[in-house]
Design a protein around this motif. Structure first.
Motif, PDB file in Angstrom:
ATOM      1  N   UNK A 335      -4.715  -3.520   3.150  1.00  0.00           N
ATOM      2  CA  UNK A 335      -6.010  -3.358   3.934  1.00  0.00           C
ATOM      3  C   UNK A 335      -5.617  -2.709   5.293  1.00  0.00           C
ATOM      4  N   UNK A 336      -4.115  -3.113   5.621  1.00  0.00           N
ATOM      5  CA  UNK A 336      -4.217  -2.550   6.727  1.00  0.00           C
ATOM      6  C   UNK A 336      -2.291  -2.028   6.483  1.00  0.00           C
ATOM      7  N   UNK A 337      -1.853  -0.878   7.238  1.00  0.00           N
ATOM      8  CA  UNK A 337      -0.020  -0.465   7.483  1.00  0.00           C
ATOM      9  C   UNK A 337       0.235   0.173   8.484  1.00  0.00           C
ATOM     10  N   UNK A 338      -0.198  -0.699   9.310  1.00  0.00           N
ATOM     11  CA  UNK A 338       0.121  -0.472  11.530  1.00  0.00           C
ATOM     12  C   UNK A 338       0.550  -2.048  11.759  1.00  0.00           C
ATOM     13  N   UNK A 361      -2.939  -7.758   0.454  1.00  0.00           N
ATOM     14  CA  UNK A 361      -2.276  -7.445   1.443  1.00  0.00           C
ATOM     15  C   UNK A 361      -2.533  -6.702   2.717  1.00  0.00           C
ATOM     16  N   UNK A 362      -1.768  -7.342   4.292  1.00  0.00           N
ATOM     17  CA  UNK A 362      -2.125  -6.427   5.095  1.00  0.00           C
ATOM     18  C   UNK A 362      -0.493  -6.176   5.771  1.00  0.00           C
ATOM     19  N   UNK A 363       0.604  -5.299   5.603  1.00  0.00           N
ATOM     20  CA  UNK A 363       1.714  -5.232   6.296  1.00  0.00           C
ATOM     21  C   UNK A 363       2.141  -4.070   6.871  1.00  0.00           C
ATOM     22  N   UNK A 368       6.499  -3.464   4.082  1.00  0.00           N
ATOM     23  CA  UNK A 368       6.131  -2.737   2.756  1.00  0.00           C
ATOM     24  C   UNK A 368       7.725  -2.422   1.789  1.00  0.00           C
ATOM     25  N   UNK A 369       8.127  -1.768   3.198  1.00  0.00           N
ATOM     26  CA  UNK A 369       9.788  -1.898   2.372  1.00  0.00           C
ATOM     27  C   UNK A 369      10.480  -3.020   1.851  1.00  0.00           C
ATOM     28  N   UNK A 370      10.536  -3.941   2.701  1.00  0.00           N
ATOM     29  CA  UNK A 370      10.979  -5.184   1.832  1.00  0.00           C
ATOM     30  C   UNK A 370      10.486  -5.426   0.480  1.00  0.00           C
TER      31      UNK A 370
END
Length: 378
Positions: A335-338, A361-363, A368-370
């Motif tokens: 829902x968010x990547x910022x 999720x919202x990461x 996200x990389x992890x």
């Protein structure tokens, strides 16, 4: 600055009759710079400028002064206030008072401090920007992207290149891989009891486990206007991931159409110059496209960055995600990547997608990389 001078800045022009004049000329400059923008608040509410007995006719906030006056005002603001305050003032000028001329005149754009908030505004208006300002827009995108990339690249690459091995050492002296306990044990025989010092003849450094990631990753990015922050971070994330060895990345943006930008995935500036924010949203079409371009679904990850506000039939999106999961594709919906703590998204739709096997999720990009590193370590 005296407390009364600070109150004058808070109260604006209505402080004249109640508070003493500024202590020096700089105080008056602060007042004029802020009143140029925030004085529009009074006009927009039908206030009485300068304490006049009768209201004079006022118009809604706009950039009535000519562009050179705006440039002079921006220069004054940047000279008087710290960078964080300047960014706040510019953001208010754009978002609260609709002074879009700030992003439509090349001379004005050249004076504005590049920031993520400014970039969001530029991307939102990109379809209406004049060709004359595009070179400045590109400069601002590049500055913001490079700043984000510097902050994110280390943690993202570390997540993908493996954890430190606690059992093997490397001949490469890399400071962040330094093994303090191993170094002490290996050099105890060089302890000098008289000076009470340990002479380190052979420092030890952990060997980092290199991990190949022969997985396909499809990054599906929603171009709807509410996702502008995530679009920016997705572009930076794609640029970092595209540079990792033995790793295949596909970058796809979508609204009611699907556009494969994999050819420019390594260049966040070109990616952001290519997006067109706004319009409808057909998420199911994008998910179906992702399923069609996978060579090995069992070793593939589809990352859907979206607010899940589907414009088409919800059942089609649910069915598309179910087909991915049944094909053994690992699917995650963001829902968010910022780094937003409170993303706005369609929770009901997100719940339906979670029910058919998509993780939601919202990461942040680092998180996200992890997550990807853990998935692809299987």
């Amino acid at each position: 600055m005296r407390p009364t001078d600070r109150w004058r800045l808070v109260l604006g022009r209505y402080a004249d009759q109640r508070l003493p004049a500024p202590a020096d000329a700089d105080g008056a400059r602060y007042e004029r710079a802020l009143d140029y923008l925030y004085g529009r608040e009074y006009a927009g509410r039908g206030g009485r400028p300068d304490g006049a007995a009768e209201e004079r006719e006022v118009t809604a906030g706009s950039l009535d002064p000519s562009a050179p006056s705006i440039v002079e005002w921006l220069g004054e603001v940047r000279e008087l206030f710290p960078r964080e305050t300047v960014e706040t003032i510019e953001r208010h000028a754009l978002d609260r008072y609709g002074l879009t001329e700030l992003v439509s005149d090349p001379e004005v754009l050249a004076c504005i401090e590049p920031s993520e908030e400014l970039l969001k505004t530029l991307l939102s208006l990109k379809g209406r920007l004049a060709p004359a300002v595009l070179s400045q827009v590109r400069r601002i995108i590049r500055t913001v992207v490079e700043d984000l990339r510097r902050r994110l690249e280390t943690e993202v690459r570390q997540a993908f290149t493996g954890r430190l091995s606690q059992h093997r050492h490397s001949p490469l002296p890399v400071a962040k891989n330094f093994d303090p306990r191993g170094t002490i044990r290996a050099n105890l025989r060089h302890w000098d009891p008289e000076r009470r010092q340990l002479v380190v003849e052979r420092p030890l450094f952990f060997q980092r486990n290199a991990r190949r990631i022969p997985w396909e990753v499809v990054l599906l990015v929603d171009q709807s206007g509410s996702m502008v922050g995530s679009v920016i971070h997705s572009a930076v994330m794609a640029g970092i991931l595209a540079g990792l060895p033995s790793y295949r990345l596909r970058l796809v943006v979508f609204d009611t159409s699907v556009v494969d930008l994999s050819d420019v995935a390594a260049d966040p500036v070109e990616m952001l110059m290519s997006v067109q924010l706004g319009g409808g949203t057909d998420i199911a079409q994008a998910v179906n496209y992702a399923g069609q371009i996978l060579d090995n679904p069992a070793r593939a990850v589809v990352v859907l960055v979206s607010d899940f506000c589907e414009g088409g039939p919800p059942s089609e999106l649910v069915a598309a995600v179910r087909r991915l999961v049944e094909a053994r594709v690992t699917a995650i919906g963001l829902a968010s990547l910022d780094g937003s703590a409170h993303p706005h998204y369609d929770k009901q739709m997100a719940g339906r997608l979670a029910d058919v096997g998509m993780s939601i999720g919202a990461l942040s990009p680092g998180q996200l990389a992890e997550w990807l590193a853990e998935v692809t370590a299987r």
